[in-house]
Design a protein around this motif. Structure first.
Motif, PDB file in Angstrom:
ATOM      1  N   SER A 158      -0.617   9.376  -4.976  1.00 12.01           N
ATOM      2  CA  SER A 158      -0.789  10.498  -4.108  1.00 12.01           C
ATOM      3  C   SER A 158       0.426  11.588  -4.877  1.00 12.01           C
ATOM      4  O   SER A 158       0.258  12.772  -4.779  1.00 12.01           O
ATOM      5  CB  SER A 158      -0.480  10.421  -2.668  1.00 12.01           C
ATOM      6  N   LEU A 182      -7.487   3.850  -4.652  1.00 12.21           N
ATOM      7  CA  LEU A 182      -6.007   4.513  -5.257  1.00 12.21           C
ATOM      8  C   LEU A 182      -6.002   4.827  -6.769  1.00 12.21           C
ATOM      9  O   LEU A 182      -5.774   5.709  -7.113  1.00 12.21           O
ATOM     10  CB  LEU A 182      -4.904   3.612  -4.572  1.00 12.21           C
ATOM     11  N   LEU A 229       0.881  -1.310   0.220  1.00 11.16           N
ATOM     12  CA  LEU A 229      -0.013  -0.067  -0.185  1.00 11.16           C
ATOM     13  C   LEU A 229       1.098   1.316   0.108  1.00 11.16           C
ATOM     14  O   LEU A 229       0.380   2.414  -0.679  1.00 11.16           O
ATOM     15  CB  LEU A 229      -0.908   0.103   1.165  1.00 11.16           C
ATOM     16  N   THR A 230       2.225   1.192   0.562  1.00  8.47           N
ATOM     17  CA  THR A 230       3.096   2.403   0.516  1.00  8.47           C
ATOM     18  C   THR A 230       3.093   2.545  -1.130  1.00  8.47           C
ATOM     19  O   THR A 230       3.267   3.849  -1.471  1.00  8.47           O
ATOM     20  CB  THR A 230       4.382   2.145   1.270  1.00  8.47           C
ATOM     21  N   PRO A 289       1.982   5.169   4.565  1.00 11.09           N
ATOM     22  CA  PRO A 289       0.926   6.355   4.446  1.00 11.09           C
ATOM     23  C   PRO A 289      -0.443   5.951   5.094  1.00 11.09           C
ATOM     24  O   PRO A 289      -1.185   6.881   5.166  1.00 11.09           O
ATOM     25  CB  PRO A 289       0.747   6.349   2.927  1.00 11.09           C
ATOM     26  N   GLN A 290      -0.645   4.678   5.420  1.00  7.69           N
ATOM     27  CA  GLN A 290      -1.967   4.272   6.046  1.00  7.69           C
ATOM     28  C   GLN A 290      -1.815   4.377   7.381  1.00  7.69           C
ATOM     29  O   GLN A 290      -2.874   4.108   8.407  1.00  7.69           O
ATOM     30  CB  GLN A 290      -2.349   2.916   5.630  1.00  7.69           C
ATOM     31  N   GLY A 329      -8.653   3.537   4.807  1.00  2.71           N
ATOM     32  CA  GLY A 329      -7.980   3.962   3.773  1.00  2.71           C
ATOM     33  C   GLY A 329      -8.138   5.393   3.431  1.00  2.71           C
ATOM     34  O   GLY A 329      -7.784   6.095   2.464  1.00  2.71           O
ATOM     35  N   ASN A 347      -4.961   6.992   3.172  1.00  2.28           N
ATOM     36  CA  ASN A 347      -4.350   7.300   1.884  1.00  2.28           C
ATOM     37  C   ASN A 347      -4.908   8.238   1.121  1.00  2.28           C
ATOM     38  O   ASN A 347      -4.259   8.763   0.177  1.00  2.28           O
ATOM     39  CB  ASN A 347      -4.279   5.740   1.319  1.00  2.28           C
ATOM     40  N   THR A 352       0.419   3.902  -2.790  1.00  2.00           N
ATOM     41  CA  THR A 352      -0.046   5.436  -2.327  1.00  2.00           C
ATOM     42  C   THR A 352       1.052   6.319  -2.857  1.00  2.00           C
ATOM     43  O   THR A 352       0.517   7.458  -3.366  1.00  2.00           O
ATOM     44  CB  THR A 352      -0.271   5.259  -0.964  1.00  2.00           C
TER      45      THR A 352
END
Length: 353
Positions: A185, A263, A177-178, A193-194, A218, A221, A181
């Motif tokens: 982003s 995302l 997820l990093t 980021p979460q 989420g 994020n 994101t």
């Protein structure tokens, strides 16, 4: 106050009767206001929150049905209680309760809106499950108070000694997820980021349409995407992972695919809003061209692989053409990524341990 800045803490809680009271009790003394938001719990979370309201105030809760729609509850004598309009004279603990369960992001949004309306200079988030060490709050709010960042967040991943308590599955999910994101982003330097231990400036709350951000897990994020489009600087604050007796409501097997789709949607929204609507920037074109080129090359390769006729009349089986298209597409995506990183390299700072 902290260095002459008013500080608020939002405590979102859902079925956390065993922990939320302790969280409110341990909020550091420099915090001016605590917005404890019960997301329509089915246990005694609301009773624990209201029990912590200041003794010198009538214990009053606001029932929130939707963003911006607040019904002020009657006090014990049936009188309507209204805001006193000031931090110095107001209660420290403000209990707020949703009429229906809307998600942790919605609970944070409710607290954010209340803090924004009250003009709080810095607003932090401490989850109601007790995972966030109150001793770390000063480190989280400091970059925002000092003006080095508009948004600060915890980072449990950058240092091996800080992620020691994190399971392998949870660590994998967080790293995945990093990366996703980062792409969505535009904050390519951001890690973890979460992480929900955050602090945000009044300037950022006023610049971002908080009410329109995703409601569930989420939220943090998705908020980063909005902050990037608004040109806000983000700080990573190194901190250890803390896991107590609480049971996480996140199920990574469903959470990761769901957030990945969110995302992807936010990534396209960022490109459109930042590089097409607000500016005419070649970066959006490069991303589009790279995606089309890579997709066309892969489709051509798949079609050629399924062609039972084999090579064409001129002896070229088309494999080299497909490979070329794919390679050019990937190189274009890489170029777009480089431009994306350069465009936002001044929007990230790191707070070392």
């Amino acid at each position: 106050m902290y260095e002459d800045k008013t500080v608020a803490v939002v405590v979102p809680a859902y079925n956390e009767e065993a922990f939320v009271g302790g969280v409110i009790d341990t909020v550091p003394d420099f915090v001016d206001r605590v917005y404890a938001v019960d997301d329509c719990s089915t246990d005694d979370t609301w009773a624990e929150i209201t029990a912590r309201a200041d003794d010198d105030r009538e214990r009053v809760g606001a029932l929130v049905d939707g963003a911006g729609e607040v019904d002020v509850a009657d006090d014990a004598d049936g009188r309507q209680v209204e805001s006193d309009g000031g931090v110095a004279n107001g209660p420290r603990v403000v209990p707020i309760r949703h009429r229906r369960n809307r998600g942790v992001g919605a609970a944070i949004k409710t607290g954010y809106c209340a803090a924004r309306d009250d003009g709080m200079d810095v607003t932090a988030v401490m989850a109601g499950d007790g995972q966030m060490d109150p001793a770390m709050l000063e480190r989280v709010v400091e970059p925002v108070v000092d003006g080095r960042a508009d948004y600060a967040k915890g980072d449990r991943l950058s240092y091996p000694e800080y992620r020691g308590e994190m399971s392998g599955w949870r660590s994998f999910g967080n790293w995945l997820l990093t990366y996703l994101t980062k792409v969505a982003s535009g904050y390519w330097g951001v890690v973890d980021p979460q992480n929900g231990y955050t602090a945000i400036s009044l300037r950022a709350l006023e610049a971002v349409d908080v009410e329109d951000v995703y409601d569930d897990y989420g939220f943090a994020n998705a908020l980063l995407v909005r902050l990037n489009v608004a040109g806000m600087r983000v700080a990573d604050v190194a901190m250890p992972a803390v896991y107590g007796d609480e049971e996480s409501h996140i199920r990574y097997a469903t959470f990761v695919p769901k957030l990945s789709a969110l995302l992807a949607h936010n990534f396209l929204w960022r490109l459109k809003t930042k590089y097409l609507v607000r500016d005419c920037h070649p970066l959006a074109f490069l991303y589009g061209l790279g995606a089309v080129g890579t997709g066309a090359g892969l489709v051509a390769a798949l079609r050629r692989g399924g062609d039972s006729e084999g090579a064409s009349d001129d002896g070229n089986d088309g494999t080299s053409d497909a490979a070329t298209r794919t390679l050019v597409g990937l190189l274009t995506l890489a170029l777009a990524t480089i431009f994306d990183r350069l465009d936002d390299e001044d929007l990230h700072v790191r707070e070392e341990p």
